[in-house]
Design an enzyme around this catalytic site. Structure first.
Site, PDB file in Angstrom:
ATOM      1  CG  HIS A  74      -1.807  -1.156   1.348  1.00 25.75           C
ATOM      2  ND1 HIS A  74      -2.622  -1.546   0.318  1.00 25.75           N
ATOM      3  CD2 HIS A  74      -2.011  -2.041   2.348  1.00 25.75           C
ATOM      4  CE1 HIS A  74      -3.301  -2.627   0.691  1.00 25.75           C
ATOM      5  NE2 HIS A  74      -2.938  -2.953   1.911  1.00 25.75           N
TER       6      HIS A  74
ATOM      7  CE  LYS B 101      -4.848   0.048   5.624  1.00 33.28           C
ATOM      8  NZ  LYS B 101      -3.556  -0.104   6.306  1.00 33.28           N
TER       9      LYS B 101
ATOM     10  CG  HIS C  38      -6.126  -6.091   0.885  1.00 29.93           C
ATOM     11  ND1 HIS C  38      -7.122  -5.581   1.662  1.00 29.93           N
ATOM     12  CD2 HIS C  38      -4.953  -5.765   1.485  1.00 29.93           C
ATOM     13  CE1 HIS C  38      -6.583  -4.980   2.708  1.00 29.93           C
ATOM     14  NE2 HIS C  38      -5.274  -5.069   2.629  1.00 29.93           N
TER      15      HIS C  38
END
Lengths: 327, 327
Positions: A53, A101, A216
């Site tokens: 990320h 998250k 993802h």
């Protein structure tokens, strides 16, 4: 106690990053990037998550944002031992604030680390970022909203609150209100292939776009032919409008996040389309940033994050200087 | 006189960019992005080129870098009328310094604009960036070296010289020495498809890499199977070593440029590999930046730029603050 990352690769990536930023360091054999000099007057804020990320989250370590970031393996959260090591490293007695998250695996690791840190007598408060609004009852993620690009607004606003000397209780209070005010939705023109795997996580033919994707490689709520960036902006703004229930002349913060492989020209064309639509809606955009903030490897995707300006200090904190390179 | 850009698309992209940067504006119906407030004490520096290389060059408009940037159509230089309009816009009587990249089409347009501006009595000096070392006698670009990512070093160092009040003659003197000291070579894992065309500019099968590519989709000097980022770094550093003829303990400036679609994780892994190799060579890296600086749409490519530190003020100027968002 210290856990060695499974792969040498993540450590190499972190070393590559810190070579470009003299204000931070990697703690050897961990996924932790932290400020070399912690300011004792500042309540440290930390965040972390799976790798893949980038620049999230290590790119946001800097004065006025994070004190440390913890990277796990690709798309896997950091181990709780690494999170605990980071907490111990940054704690200066005024407590440590954690931004995580909303994914099951992340919550499990962060919860365990927080529990262990508290058992050591440390003051730990946290917020779970859950800004993704693309989740609905027709897919596997119906239970709760994922934490995606809007998480970076928490990094910046809470980071500046800390920088200005606010207490951990005050930071937590801001976090509660802010985290429920951030809404994100994204789309992609390509699926993502995880390094070491030989095919993409889901199938997306050339010329198709997936709406409401995750970070993802999770596929979205609908797949359809790509028409234009203007059409895409319209689709996503309509979803945000329903969720935000905005009224004419409402003031908003807007982030447009390049999920990795979107070209810069398309990124700014898309930004222009979003701004045109918001002008038609009579929305007053008081802050906008368009950048790679939280990616999904090289996915050719883009997301829009919107947050109503409930307090003018949110804007002040967003506009304050930081030396975090990825902001 | 003013030339309208052929496509509405470029203007939309520029409008999208300026929506994110309150210090700059687009001159309507041109490809020009410029500072809203020019400082009369600063000799303005301008640059420009085809679109598709974003954030180059408009992302480098800011205090301490460029006063204006001019975008043409995708991979086509700006029209000379647009360049002339930009010169007139920024000229405050101390002259205008122009940075152009070494491509025939660019040189033709910039030369014509400079000739016309001088005929109006303006003081114009310029430098041609030509940092690409991948060109050899076996391909079509043997005549001279292309201007690629190293051009951004000229933007930053000359921009800071101007910011500190140096004269156009002094800026030109720095430019001459600096431009012949910058060396760049790149590679890509994917070819680039120009918007509106249905196939890539050259063919590159999955798993292959092209070495020594250009920024307009030109294929490189060799195509071979991709082995690893470390292997790639080694190939490119060897080419730079031959060209730079460095000795042990030499000090260098390093830029690693993401050509668009390279993932951030690979970008930092590659950076780490480059740093390891330079350490083995006993090269002292005194400045390094890894970022998307000058792209080729969404090409999954990366380049290394190296420049010996001939003067410490080059470093000081590189490290000085700027509000140009893409630096």
């Amino acid at each position: 106690m210290k856990v060695v990352l499974k792969s040498k690769q993540i450590e190499s990536m972190l070393n590559g990053f810190v070579a470009t930023n003299e204000k931070v360091e990697v703690l050897p054999k961990t996924g932790i990037v932290c400020l070399k000099k912690q300011d004792a007057a500042v309540v440290p804020i930390i965040s972390g998550g799976g790798s893949g990320h980038e620049p999230a989250h290590f790119g946001f370590v800097g004065k006025g944002m994070l004190s440390a970031a913890i990277s796990g393996e690709i798309f896997e959260p950091p181990h709780y031992e690494d999170i605990l090591t980071a907490i111990r490293k940054v704690d200066q007695g005024r407590g440590v604030f954690v931004i995580e998250k909303n994914f099951d695996a992340d919550l499990a690791m962060f919860s365990k680390a927080i529990t262990l840190a508290r058992a050591e007598g440390r003051i730990i408060r946290y917020i779970v970022s859950h800004d993704d609004i693309s989740v609905d009852s027709t897919n596997n993620y119906e239970v709760r909203h994922r934490g995606v690009a809007g998480t970076i607004l928490l990094h910046k606003i809470l980071g500046e609150a800390a920088q200005r000397g606010q207490s951990i209780t005050e930071i937590e209070r801001i976090a509660f209100e802010l985290s429920t005010s951030i809404f994100t939705i994204g789309a992609t023109k390509s699926a993502v292939t995880i390094p070491g795997q030989d095919c993409p996580v889901f199938q997306l033919p050339q010329g198709e776009i997936s709406l409401g994707i995750g970070i993802h490689g999770e596929s979205g709520y609908r797949q359809e032919p790509f028409v234009s960036l203007e059409y895409l902006a319209n689709e996503l703004i309509n979803k945000l409008k329903i969720r935000c229930r905005w009224k004419k002349n409402d003031a908003y913060i807007v982030l447009i996040n390049n999920l990795g492989g979107f070209s810069e020209s398309d990124q700014f064309l898309f930004t222009n389309a979003v701004m045109n639509l918001l002008e038609l809606e009579d929305i007053e955009v008081q802050f906008i940033k368009t950048k790679k903030l939280l990616t999904s490897l090289d996915m050719q995707g883009i997301s829009i994050t919107m947050c109503p300006v409930k307090h003018t200090y949110w804007l002040d904190f967003l506009k304050a200087d930081t030396d975090a390179p990825a902001w």
